[in-house]
Design an enzyme around this catalytic site. Structure first.
Site, PDB file in Angstrom:
ATOM      1  N   HIS A 296      10.892  63.728  29.564  1.00 51.63           N
ATOM      2  CA  HIS A 296       9.979  63.107  30.526  1.00 51.63           C
ATOM      3  C   HIS A 296       9.684  64.076  31.692  1.00 51.63           C
ATOM      4  O   HIS A 296       8.521  64.324  32.024  1.00 51.63           O
ATOM      5  CB  HIS A 296      10.622  61.810  31.041  1.00 51.63           C
ATOM      6  CG  HIS A 296       9.789  61.045  32.018  1.00 51.63           C
ATOM      7  ND1 HIS A 296       8.991  59.985  31.646  1.00 51.63           N
ATOM      8  CD2 HIS A 296       9.619  61.177  33.355  1.00 51.63           C
ATOM      9  CE1 HIS A 296       8.366  59.500  32.719  1.00 51.63           C
ATOM     10  NE2 HIS A 296       8.736  60.215  33.770  1.00 51.63           N
ATOM     11  N   GLU A 297      10.734  64.635  32.256  1.00 52.13           N
ATOM     12  CA  GLU A 297      10.540  65.538  33.400  1.00 52.13           C
ATOM     13  C   GLU A 297       9.862  66.840  32.958  1.00 52.13           C
ATOM     14  O   GLU A 297       9.105  67.450  33.732  1.00 52.13           O
ATOM     15  CB  GLU A 297      11.864  65.815  34.116  1.00 52.13           C
ATOM     16  CG  GLU A 297      12.575  64.571  34.667  1.00 52.13           C
ATOM     17  CD  GLU A 297      11.706  63.685  35.555  1.00 52.13           C
ATOM     18  OE1 GLU A 297      10.728  64.184  36.143  1.00 52.13           O
ATOM     19  OE2 GLU A 297      11.999  62.468  35.628  1.00 52.13           O
TER      20      GLU A 297
ATOM     21  N   HIS B 184       6.206  66.221  33.205  1.00 53.24           N
ATOM     22  CA  HIS B 184       5.712  66.389  34.585  1.00 53.24           C
ATOM     23  C   HIS B 184       5.613  67.871  34.953  1.00 53.24           C
ATOM     24  O   HIS B 184       4.618  68.332  35.508  1.00 53.24           O
ATOM     25  CB  HIS B 184       6.660  65.695  35.574  1.00 53.24           C
ATOM     26  CG  HIS B 184       6.514  64.205  35.638  1.00 53.24           C
ATOM     27  ND1 HIS B 184       5.328  63.583  35.957  1.00 53.24           N
ATOM     28  CD2 HIS B 184       7.412  63.201  35.436  1.00 53.24           C
ATOM     29  CE1 HIS B 184       5.499  62.264  35.948  1.00 53.24           C
ATOM     30  NE2 HIS B 184       6.758  62.011  35.631  1.00 53.24           N
TER      31      HIS B 184
ATOM     32  N   GLU C 200       1.961  60.735  35.132  1.00 56.86           N
ATOM     33  CA  GLU C 200       2.814  59.921  34.264  1.00 56.86           C
ATOM     34  C   GLU C 200       2.304  59.952  32.814  1.00 56.86           C
ATOM     35  O   GLU C 200       3.091  59.827  31.883  1.00 56.86           O
ATOM     36  CB  GLU C 200       2.866  58.479  34.799  1.00 56.86           C
ATOM     37  CG  GLU C 200       3.972  57.639  34.232  1.00 56.86           C
ATOM     38  CD  GLU C 200       5.376  58.004  34.741  1.00 56.86           C
ATOM     39  OE1 GLU C 200       5.507  58.862  35.638  1.00 56.86           O
ATOM     40  OE2 GLU C 200       6.341  57.438  34.200  1.00 56.86           O
TER      41      GLU C 200
END
EC number: 3.4.17.19
Lengths: 493, 493
Positions: free
Chosen positions: A258-259, A262, A288
């Site tokens: 997830h990170e 980003h 997101e």
């Protein structure tokens, strides 16, 4: 002062401001990862001094003169000016005293919230929450100029989005999500949960390999541990963090992916935009969308989890899941739960919808903080069918409201919706993607996202960048189609 | 504006400046320890923006008004004003264009020096060095107001010291050091060198335990790896770094203890002085006195190395040195060598004296850069009896001159001299110190140093703080007595 001179001077001034903002971000990274514990109070003074410098620059009277005189030479310059103008208008609408008071109160409020959550003590948090809401309402009144207060707050995180359009989108999403959840939870076949113990060092090694598999550029980033995973920084220094729970390696692995999403967005932006207003992700929703498509549509796909299964067998031996297909079910297991950040793809947006309605009511004045706990618990029982046992698992679970982030939650769902649209377009553009993902190769997908979304930074509006990438206006349809197909498949419905 | 108001406003302004200076320091720490390599260029812009903010504050026109109006209420306030006045006078004497040019040239020069050293290419470095010297001479002319240029530069690092007094001190030190070296190198008994392989993880674990043994406060600091060990930060965040060479664990251990000395000075300052001009070590010489007394007079003492020997046996097994007394000799082994930073206690100050004479000649214009290599090599042969084989082991070995640090080297020797004085006073105050050191307990020594030196921060002048601690003016006698007694003992003379 010619128009060109004004533009050049403005951009040079802005560049220094952006550089200082990066420093402030790095200080935040330091605080959450490596700072000695005893340094907290001095750090808050250091951060306060730096925020003071940034505030002075953002309210510098020369900005208005430059903005009045500058004429853009091309589309990119026009987009730069659009961002600076927008931020300048926002800053000048808010009285300095209000901005200071908001900064002061929210910085105290976060500590009060953390202690209230640790003690399950709602009453200890309510006076502060009321104060934060009152200040954010005042701020919204300055910004809205007669319009809807909650819309004015949303606009901070997702320019162009409104409560009405989001509410309508949620109304369309809810019945299909509820029906899907009901079918899945009632299905005969239920995937096995993961059990066992997975050592920290081995988890971190695998997290690094997953980040590499998703194209994270280690020359311009690093991975550390933090209590709450986050990503930080733009340009050529975008760092990520993760956490390790030794009974739940998916927490570490999917927080990392997830990170990485980003960070890859930030690192994928055209280097020409570095340290300019175009040099950051354009909105929370689009940000997101990148973290979620990396994490879910790619990272939790049948193809990629097949590769992950092999990786986990190599590293952890037999961990009780027999075969890649069963592992795919385990990774995507749907389960009732109280905590948004731990929710599966089917439940996640239902958590957001609930917060959206509650916070809109708080900002509109239709709900007072004294009634919030009851409103939360009633709504949770109605939406999720289970009773909240204590406020740390209920209204005290998220940090957002304590720091004044009203209007932020819906961008999480918007990110999921954008990810659904991008995934559909990506699959059409790269028909043989699964073969690559099954070999742990995400480059066709991440390359497509970099080319079609990430590199543009702030050049287009949020909706524009998604529309250009997908060839169609964004909507919730692709996400819901994807979820239904995926989970009906997994649950053999 | 009353005098009290002026003082309060000045101190509030100064506090923000100090906080921002801490941020700049932390950014430097980040760069040397954790920064991704690809972030270097962006980082230089970030640092430049922050330095610009600091420069603007240090040249803020309000400072002169506040300084003219403020009257100190007590001795501490007077000391605060003394520091601010001194820095302000220095800043205002230097034209902004010169300060900028110096910053620009020295930041480039460091890279050119590093490459020249890597390639043993003196010619590639000389034009830049000449430029740095010319700029520092210009700066010294602004500061000296007709006085000695080199004195004006020394004053930056050791207020009150002069080339004449340092030169006289070196003249008194040299014959005794040369005689001691000659006796030691010609002695029949020669300690065994350390041989073998010492793993990185075990070295780092022992480095942490050594830092703990010297009272390093882990709540307000941390230990990381860096290419060149350094300490960084004041107040409640003073971090240290070390390095690991797997064939030479003393490098790691004594770098750690040295940096712990620097950090403990910062952390030992009265917390009331945090983020004020009194809240930092008062001079480079006094700073070095703390790092050197921790490292040498304490860390390389017979008593403490006895404890270290047991620690190393426990961790590394039999590493070829039989007994604590032999180990004490090994730790303190005297050896000819080219590199200042690797020099033993007997040789160290001879390296400094040579640089002192050469750099004084450069600044006075008695030596041109084209003749520097020959001058270095001739002098080295005369002072050390061995021929410099290549410039990386000669005039290119230190970073200092490339970044304009002329006048800095003598503070290293001044630190040793101060450490000698403090050690004599400490031994008189704590007669049973060796019993504690032999058990790995340094607290009586570090407590005495904190109470008598560290806590004062910038309250007294450098000479005052040493004189108050020792009950006598500092001089080279105690250091030389200590060295002669120690090394005659080790070498059985």
């Amino acid at each position: 002062m010619t128009n060109n001179t004004a533009y050049a001077e403005l951009m040079e001034f802005q560049r220094q401001t952006e550089a200082l903002a990066q420093v402030a971000g790095r200080l935040g990274w330091d605080q959450e990862t490596v700072m000695p514990r005893g340094a907290a109070q001095q750090r808050s003074e250091e951060m306060g001094a730096l925020e003071g410098v940034l505030h002075a620059r953002r309210t510098d009277p020369r900005l208005a003169d430059w903005l009045a005189a500058a004429e853009p030479a091309d589309d990119k310059a026009a987009a730069q000016l659009r961002h600076i103008r927008r931020n300048h208008a926002r800053t000048t609408k808010i009285p300095g005293a209000l901005a200071q008071e908001l900064a002061r109160v929210t910085s105290i409020a976060q500590g009060i919230w953390a202690e209230a959550r640790a003690n399950d003590d709602v009453a200890a948090f309510l006076p502060t929450l009321a104060q934060v809401i009152a200040l954010r309402r005042q701020e919204a009144e300055c910004l809205a100029e007669g319009g809807d207060l909650y819309d004015a707050l949303i606009d901070d995180y997702e320019p162009g989005a409104t409560a009405e359009s989001l509410g309508a989108m949620f109304d369309r999403m809810r019945p299909r999500l509820v029906a899907l959840r009901s079918a899945v939870l009632g299905a005969e076949y239920q995937p096995k949960p993961l059990e066992g113990h997975f050592g920290q060092d081995a988890q971190m090694r695998m997290a690094r390999d997953l980040a590499t598999a998703f194209g994270y550029d280690w020359q311009r980033g690093r991975l550390d541990l933090a209590v709450h995973p986050f990503s930080s920084g733009s340009g050529s220094d975008a760092r990520i963090t993760t956490r390790v729970v030794e009974t739940d390696p998916f927490n570490c692995f999917y927080s990392t992916i997830h990170e990485v999403g980003h960070a890859c967005y930030e690192l994928g932006i055209d280097p020409d935009y570095a340290l300019t207003p175009l040099g950051q992700g354009v909105s929370m929703g689009v940000h997101e969308s990148q973290s979620r498509i990396y994490e879910n549509q790619l990272g939790r796909s049948r193809a990629f989890t097949g590769w992950m299964y092999g990786q986990m067998r190599e590293r952890f031996g037999d961990f009780g899941i027999a075969g890649a297909e069963a592992f795919y079910g385990t990774v995507n297991r749907v389960q009732s739960g109280f905590i948004r950040t731990e929710a599966d793809e089917v439940h996640y947006n239902l958590h957001v919808m609930m917060r959206f309605d509650l916070e809109r009511a708080l900002i509109r004045g239709d709900l007072v903080v004294e009634d919030l706990e009851a409103a939360w618990n009633d709504r949770f029982k109605a939406d999720f069918g289970i009773a909240v046992p204590r406020p740390a698992l209920g209204m005290l679970q998220d940090v957002h409201w304590s720091v004044g982030l009203f209007g932020y939650f819906p961008t999480y769902s918007l990110g999921n919706v954008y990810a659904g649209c991008l995934h559909r377009a990506l699959r059409a553009a790269v028909p043989d993607l699964d073969a690559a993902l099954a070999a742990g190769d995400t480059s066709a997908a991440t390359g497509w996202l970099r080319e079609n979304v990430q590199r543009h930074g702030g050049l287009y509006t949020p909706r524009e960048v998604i529309t250009r990438a997908c060839g169609a206006e964004p909507g919730e349809g692709p996400l819901l189609d994807y979820l239904e197909a995926k989970f009906r498949g997994i649950y053999r419905l």
